[in-house]
Write an enzyme that holds these catalytic residues in place. Sequence first.
Site, PDB file in Angstrom:
ATOM      1  N   THR A 333      44.275  24.536  75.962  1.00  0.00           N
ATOM      2  CA  THR A 333      44.864  24.814  74.656  1.00  0.00           C
ATOM      3  C   THR A 333      46.313  24.349  74.574  1.00  0.00           C
ATOM      4  O   THR A 333      46.727  23.742  73.577  1.00  0.00           O
ATOM      5  CB  THR A 333      44.780  26.321  74.345  1.00  0.00           C
ATOM      6  OG1 THR A 333      43.401  26.689  74.226  1.00  0.00           O
ATOM      7  CG2 THR A 333      45.505  26.656  73.055  1.00  0.00           C
ATOM      8  N   ASP A 503      41.450  22.091  69.605  1.00  0.00           N
ATOM      9  CA  ASP A 503      42.535  21.938  70.575  1.00  0.00           C
ATOM     10  C   ASP A 503      42.076  21.089  71.753  1.00  0.00           C
ATOM     11  O   ASP A 503      42.816  20.289  72.298  1.00  0.00           O
ATOM     12  CB  ASP A 503      43.052  23.297  71.047  1.00  0.00           C
ATOM     13  CG  ASP A 503      41.985  24.164  71.705  1.00  0.00           C
ATOM     14  OD1 ASP A 503      40.784  23.847  71.608  1.00  0.00           O
ATOM     15  OD2 ASP A 503      42.351  25.195  72.316  1.00  0.00           O
ATOM     16  N   HIS A 504      40.809  21.255  72.137  1.00  0.00           N
ATOM     17  CA  HIS A 504      40.200  20.456  73.209  1.00  0.00           C
ATOM     18  C   HIS A 504      38.708  20.715  73.171  1.00  0.00           C
ATOM     19  O   HIS A 504      38.217  21.494  72.351  1.00  0.00           O
ATOM     20  CB  HIS A 504      40.778  20.820  74.585  1.00  0.00           C
ATOM     21  CG  HIS A 504      40.621  22.266  74.941  1.00  0.00           C
ATOM     22  ND1 HIS A 504      39.471  22.786  75.503  1.00  0.00           N
ATOM     23  CD2 HIS A 504      41.475  23.322  74.811  1.00  0.00           C
ATOM     24  CE1 HIS A 504      39.616  24.078  75.708  1.00  0.00           C
ATOM     25  NE2 HIS A 504      40.825  24.437  75.283  1.00  0.00           N
TER      26      HIS A 504
END
Length: 643
Positions: A333, A503-504
């Site tokens: 994050t 975020d990922h």
Amino acid sequence: MIPDKRFPAKKAEQNSLYLVAIMAAVLISLSVLTRIILLLKSAGGVDFTFLNLLGLFVIGLFYDLVNAAYFTLPLVLYIWLTPRKWWQKRWHRFVVYGIFAFFIFGLLFNAVSEWVFWDEFSSRFNFIAVDYLVYTNEVIGNIQQSYPVGIIVTALLAATAALVYVLKPAIKNAAVQAYSFKQRSFRMLAYVAVLLLCFFLVNNKIRQFSDNTYVNELAGNGLYELFAAYRNNELDYAQFYQKIPDQTAFKKIREMIKTPESSFVDNNPFSIERKIVNAGKEKRMNVVLISVESLSADFLGTFGNTQHITPNLDSLAGQSLLFTNLYATGTRTVRGLEALSICTPPTPGQSIVRRPQNEGLFSLGRVFDQKGYESKFIYGGYGYFDNMGYFFANNGYKLVDRTEIKKKDIDYENIWGVADENLFTLATKEIEKTVKSGKPVFAHIMTTSNHRPFTYPEKRIDIPSHTNREGAVKYTDYAIGRFIKEAQNKPWFKNTLFVIVADHCASSAGKADLPVNKYKIPLLIFAPNVIKPARMERLMSQIDLGPTILGLLNFSYQSKFFGYDIFKLEPGRERAFVSTYQSLGYIRKDTLIILRPQRISDSFVPNFTDGSAKLIQPDNQLTEEAITWYQTASYQFKNKLMK
């Protein structure tokens, strides 16, 4: 000193505090021996000048002493707190032998570990070693396959027994408590004062006295460097990665970062600051940026998923500007927040969000502030986690976290934060508060529900809480859909740009070191009264989102971002960055360049579907481009040029 009359005077001349000196002497002796052995091993790379050798051993001894102060803390605490009468018992002497055996084995094991680490990296412990402590399964497996662990451990146990036997008379004579608790407490205070001085006044930069890297490394202490790496969270690019001269790198980055709507503000060769000029009237729209925890692109039906776990996002995708070829910069994050806020390639080691001296950076929040907006970072967890609160509060944002939500207003919470629906309720209140004040708002909302243990309020979706990742994804999708639906009834909706991005990804494991399919994330920009539904299929990095949003708003501003406005960028110049703590990836022209510590670089043809990668002959041009991006980003942060 008040001697204990129950012991002969000669014996009472020594006492338990001498045990600390014995332990420190063992540590320093092993540290000096390790330094000499590593010096001999690296003789071919060391400049054997008088000043280098003097500094190497004098500064090295200083770090050994500082490390001894830290290392002996458990023993000092034990001596301070152990009742005086225990020291008079015969059995307690064997406890002390055991303590020494335990710590001496640890020191010997550390010495062997330092040799192994130096053999691979020609360096003392650093953030790579800290990273290894995180990925223990892979590291232990690698060690077992690479070294005769059984033989090494047996040898270390034998060496430990031998050292304890040699030290036995000294330990026995010192295993006497000749001070009262009050006297020990005064000495404890003095010791704590020394530790505090070491903590606040000593850092690992003192050893950087020579132009020779080997000398600087040898002047350090392995255990202290491990501690310093954990504190600093940084893996120095210039020391461990392939590089080119800084002047050459910045000349090249100034060429690569220039776009049609930008011009450099000065001729400073180490500056990337540019004036961005967008034609047309600026659109003072509210911007709501939702960064969704672990939202891989392949969770969405829009990207081919058949599980029907994102009905709301799939519906929004058909009404939005949808970006289909966007890649996250990292796997955590804080790495995603770094990319979305300061728009920089991922520098090696820990994210800038968690690093020291990360205040006052040029950020997306600051650009909006300059335009008269109020910028807010709204998080469903506690802001202290991963240093997020400190980072945003010191880089142009107002921090709003779960502490702003009353207990009665929380439907559900777990260790990570409140349920996403409660987060969005908070976000709605914060948006309206700013809008009613007469200012437009830039709200960056960070969700938490799509995270293990995958728990959320019951009866929201058809997958029970605490079932699986798919349930958490579907719940987050539900919460986002509810937020957008409720926002449509608000007077500020028509003048708001909603940006939804991950975020990922949920997982970074794959067939390759950097499986590119595990970095692909969705991006939707929804503003039905302003932006027509469309698809943007060009390759794009997460760091390009900030400049692209500002471009859609027709903002003119001065930028220190490394990101591009994808709509202004000429075709053929697209690129993306993907990374772990150590491996730095650069995607360009269907080629993946990976830079690794030990100044290694490899070229691959990546499979964007299954994540595999085929090694090819080095692509020197793209490798130099990759080096340029990462080297200049690291240089900019290290030299405070991002501020």
